[in-house]
Design a protein around this motif. Structure first.
Motif, mmCIF file in Angstrom:
data_model
loop_
_atom_site.group_PDB
_atom_site.id
_atom_site.type_symbol
_atom_site.label_atom_id
_atom_site.label_comp_id
_atom_site.label_asym_id
_atom_site.label_seq_id
_atom_site.Cartn_x
_atom_site.Cartn_y
_atom_site.Cartn_z
ATOM 1 N N ALA B 90 30.621 33.128 44.828
ATOM 2 C CA ALA B 90 29.240 33.438 45.163
ATOM 3 C C ALA B 90 29.061 34.901 45.536
ATOM 4 N N LEU B 91 29.529 35.779 44.653
ATOM 5 C CA LEU B 91 29.335 37.216 44.861
ATOM 6 C C LEU B 91 28.270 37.726 43.892
ATOM 7 N N ALA B 92 27.442 38.658 44.349
ATOM 8 C CA ALA B 92 26.525 39.344 43.447
ATOM 9 C C ALA B 92 27.324 40.464 42.782
ATOM 10 N N ASP B 93 27.649 40.274 41.514
ATOM 11 C CA ASP B 93 28.575 41.172 40.811
ATOM 12 C C ASP B 93 28.105 42.617 40.747
ATOM 13 N N ASN B 94 26.774 42.796 40.803
ATOM 14 C CA ASN B 94 26.236 44.150 40.641
ATOM 15 C C ASN B 94 26.253 44.946 41.941
ATOM 16 N N ALA B 143 33.780 45.184 39.071
ATOM 17 C CA ALA B 143 34.886 46.053 38.661
ATOM 18 C C ALA B 143 36.189 45.699 39.370
ATOM 19 N N LEU B 144 36.180 44.637 40.211
ATOM 20 C CA LEU B 144 37.373 44.309 40.980
ATOM 21 C C LEU B 144 38.209 43.235 40.281
ATOM 22 N N SER B 145 39.477 43.163 40.666
ATOM 23 C CA SER B 145 40.355 42.113 40.126
ATOM 24 C C SER B 145 40.049 40.797 40.829
ATOM 25 N N GLY B 146 40.568 39.704 40.288
ATOM 26 C CA GLY B 146 40.321 38.384 40.864
ATOM 27 C C GLY B 146 40.719 38.318 42.334
ATOM 28 N N GLY B 147 41.879 38.870 42.660
ATOM 29 C CA GLY B 147 42.348 38.829 44.038
ATOM 30 C C GLY B 147 41.481 39.652 44.971
ATOM 31 N N GLN B 148 41.043 40.810 44.465
ATOM 32 C CA GLN B 148 40.187 41.665 45.283
ATOM 33 C C GLN B 148 38.842 41.001 45.550
ATOM 34 N N ARG B 149 38.320 40.336 44.505
ATOM 35 C CA ARG B 149 37.047 39.628 44.677
ATOM 36 C C ARG B 149 37.206 38.508 45.708
ATOM 37 N N GLN B 150 38.330 37.816 45.599
ATOM 38 C CA GLN B 150 38.605 36.741 46.544
ATOM 39 C C GLN B 150 38.649 37.285 47.972
ATOM 40 N N SER B 151 39.252 38.464 48.141
ATOM 41 C CA SER B 151 39.368 38.985 49.503
ATOM 42 C C SER B 151 37.998 39.409 50.050
ATOM 43 N N ALA B 155 36.644 37.857 53.391
ATOM 44 C CA ALA B 155 36.206 38.768 54.445
ATOM 45 C C ALA B 155 34.822 38.377 54.949
ATOM 46 N N ARG B 156 33.963 37.965 54.019
ATOM 47 C CA ARG B 156 32.601 37.575 54.386
ATOM 48 C C ARG B 156 32.618 36.385 55.347
ATOM 49 N N THR B 171 42.667 29.284 46.325
ATOM 50 C CA THR B 171 43.790 29.940 45.654
ATOM 51 C C THR B 171 43.798 29.717 44.147
ATOM 52 N N ALA B 172 42.736 29.079 43.631
ATOM 53 C CA ALA B 172 42.738 28.701 42.215
ATOM 54 C C ALA B 172 42.904 29.900 41.290
ATOM 55 N N ALA B 173 42.311 31.056 41.672
ATOM 56 C CA ALA B 173 42.326 32.198 40.753
ATOM 57 C C ALA B 173 43.364 33.247 41.140
#
Lengths: 421, 248
Positions: B90-94, B143-151, B155-156, B171-173
């Motif tokens: 549930a991230l706004a990619d932009n 522009a982030l990798s899967g792990g970075q997006r997860q973090s 963090a949120r 941990t799925a991705a």
């Protein structure tokens, strides 16, 4: 060499898209300048283009929000006509019979009525789109037909003219400007404010310990900002008011007219309105929660609503804002023509959408800037004015604008793919 | 006996005649990790979206700290300190990391305007703790990798002092290194007394991280068991056959 130039651009922090648009604009101006013995680059032409751009550009800033939230508004041209006709009838027929002809409140009421009417019509469309979930394309296509028809009913198709003399100033013309002195004051204040904002932002970033641009880069940017503002004022202040208008104005102000007298136009009032709208909309887009939610919703509607954003109410607000801006644009457009006929605003929806899209607003949602849309409108108007001044006839003008629109969006797509955004 | 942090009692919800969740009851105590296991479509995500405010339940009630809670939307859930890390993130990619972290809860200055610099500074602080390698604070999260997006998504949830944390397939991705990081984070949050619902279909994850497991099948609760009392095969039996250990 290329790398050097690139790293310099990075340090300046100007994005390639903005530079590309400005580059296109300069090319258009130079090409048309060349084919018109440089008449296209005269202060007179710049003044006219700036006034002609205002109405569409004001609406384009609102269209950015509409398109960013993955909607579209096809009704703005018809709405502009409907509001224009209603407000014109208000000034020409209804208010004079209540308040008396030439009452000083007429223009104030007219302005408020236009903006309010736009906001209400827009909110109604937004409500149908947000809460009844009818697609925006259909709702505003309906609005497109409804408002154009309603416009006719207001006066049974009768053209309304002349408008209130004070209201007319909002459309530009020889009298509808800041005049020379005020223009310089305006430019100086604008430049000082711009520099102050840049300095404050730099200081704020420094206190957080973020890296800031090198001093030389910041210096160049500040010089460019101040230079652009003052150059614009200077050009507007180099366009003399024609004799006929001068006689009228000197008489009105009780000054004796002599042959050697030269007054210049200065910045036109619609352009001042456009600048104010641009600044306010930019602040809304970048510094308010509402603006943040507009972009978040466009980027990922599901994420936005999981974050507690009421996306339906947001849709109502976005369309209400679009409507209010259409009201402002309608004031400018009708005041400039000093008359409203049933054709006012025809095809404007497409110009507005084109301006927003040329300015980098993505139809897939989530991306678009206010300044981009304004420059987009300026590019469109420059093309059209330029072709008119070299004698290209109207059908060919449309063909060229059509090609340019498609070309611009294709370039934008290629750019996005390369930049990976 | 301590009051459970969350009690979801007799929860039901239907979508167009299909009972996605059918009279399910689960609970969660402070400092406990409860796994929700089941096949795709078993109703685990739906159940949890009722707790996070994304769906409104048809029947049932939710108690938080023993008191009846009204959760009609994600905002309500947040006022109960319920935070969710969704499977989709549930991230706004932009938008950039800071804008996503504070989405819906932006920091504002004294004039009421969004303070991006303050949000970036806070984001840098929490990222230094969660994922020290994270450097892309200016880029949109696309522009982030899967792990970075997860973090960013983690963090949120962590930043706002969650007391109840819902993790949907966290941990799925992720690669092995990042999965390890998430495991450590769960242990740490658990030690701080946070209650965690962990949705997963990986039995090994669940056996390793959870205290108790609730298994769902076709919208119904098969049963809730202590991880210490069961084997992998017992859990498999519950997921596939829908029968409790010891039943024949």
């Amino acid at each position: 060499m290329d790398d050097q130039a690139k790293s310099m651009m990075d340090k300046l922090g100007l994005d390639a898209r903005l530079l590309g648009m400005i580059g296109a604009l300069v090319v258009i101006w130079i090409v048309f300048g060349f084919f018109t013995d440089w008449r296209f680059l005269s202060p007179r032409n710049f003044f006219n283009v700036s006034v002609q751009t205002a109405s569409v550009a004001v609406m384009a800033t609102g269209m950015v929000f509409v398109i960013v939230t993955r909607n579209i508004d096809l009704s703005v041209g018809s709405m502009l006509g409907f509001i224009g006709m209603t407000v014109a009838a208000l000034q020409v027929q209804w208010l004079p019979s209540v308040l008396g002809l030439g009452h000083p409140m007429i223009w104030v009421i007219a302005v408020f009525a236009a903006i309010l009417m736009g906001a209400v019509l827009g909110a109604a469309q937004g409500w149908v789109i947000g809460y009844l979930t009818v697609p925006a394309f259909i709702v505003t296509l309906g609005g497109f037909l409804i408002y154009r028809g309603a416009m006719w009913w207001v006066t049974k198709g009768q053209t309304q003219a002349p408008l209130d003399p004070v209201f007319r100033l909002l459309g530009g013309g020889a009298e509808g400007t800041l005049g020379e002195t005020l223009s310089w004051v305006f430019g100086t204040v604008a430049a000082v404010v711009a520099l102050a904002i840049m300095l404050m932002s730099r200081r704020r970033k420094a206190t957080h310990g973020f890296t800031v641009k090198p001093v030389w880069a910041e210096g160049i940017l500040m010089a460019m900002a101040a230079g652009l503002i003052m150059a614009f004022v200077w050009i507007m202040n180099s366009y003399p008011i024609p004799r006929g208008a001068m006689r009228r104005m000197t008489e009105a102000r009780g000054i004796e007219y002599t042959d050697g007298m030269v007054w210049n136009h200065g910045v036109a009032i619609p352009v001042v309105i456009l600048l104010a709208v641009t600044i306010v909309m930019t602040i809304i887009a970048t510094r308010t929660r509402f603006g943040r939610y507009v972009y978040a919703t466009g980027g990922n509607p599901e994420a936005a609503s999981l974050s507690g954003i009421d996306t339906r109410l947001l849709t109502v607000k976005v369309f209400a804002l679009m409507g209010a801006l259409t009201g402002i644009a309608s004031i400018i457009a009708s005041a400039r023509l000093n008359a409203v006929d049933v054709g006012l605003g025809t095809l404007d929806e497409l110009r507005v959408i084109a301006a927003a899209v040329i300015g980098g607003t993505a139809l897939s949602g989530g991306a678009g800037t206010i300044y981009g849309a304004v420059i987009g409108a300026l590019i469109m108007q420059s093309l059209q004015s330029g072709m008119a001044s070299v004698g290209v006839d109207a059908p060919l003008q449309n063909i060229v604008v059509g090609f340019v629109l498609v070309l611009a969006v294709w370039i934008d797509i290629v750019y996005r793919r390369r930049a990976g955004v | 006996m301590t009051t459970p942090l969350v009690e979801m009692k007799d929860i039901s919800i239907s979508f167009g005649g299909i009972k996605a969740v059918d009279h399910v009851s689960v609970d969660l105590k402070p400092g406990e990790v409860v796994g929700l296991l089941g096949h795709n479509g078993a109703g685990k995500s739906t159940l949890i979206k009722i707790l996070s405010g994304a769906y409104a339940m048809d029947t049932g009630e939710i108690l938080i700290n023993g008191e009846k809670a009204t959760i009609n939307n994600p905002r309500d859930a947040r006022t109960y300190n319920i935070e969710t890390i969704y499977q989709t993130l549930a991230l706004a990619d932009n938008l950039d990391a800071a804008s996503n972290l504070f989405l819906g809860r932006e920091l504002v200055g004294p004039t009421g305007f969004v303070d991006d610099d303050a949000m970036e500074a806070e984001t840098r602080k929490i990222m230094a703790r969660l994922n020290p390698n994270f450097k892309k604070f200016k880029d949109p999260v696309s522009a982030l990798s899967g792990g970075q997006r997860q973090s960013v998504a983690i963090a949120r949830a962590v930043y706002f002092n969650a007391r109840i944390l819902i993790m949907d397939e966290p941990t799925a991705a992720l690669g092995p290194h990042e999965t390890q990081m998430v495991s450590e984070l769960i242990q740490q949050l658990k030690a701080e007394g946070i209650g965690i619902f962990l949705i997963s279909h990986d039995i090994h994850d669940v056996m390793e991280l959870c205290d108790r497991v609730s298994v769902m099948k076709n919208g119904k609760l098969v049963g809730t068991v202590d991880v210490a009392d069961v084997t992998d095969d017992d859990l498999l039996g519950m997921i596939i056959l829908g029968k409790k250990p010891g039943e024949s």
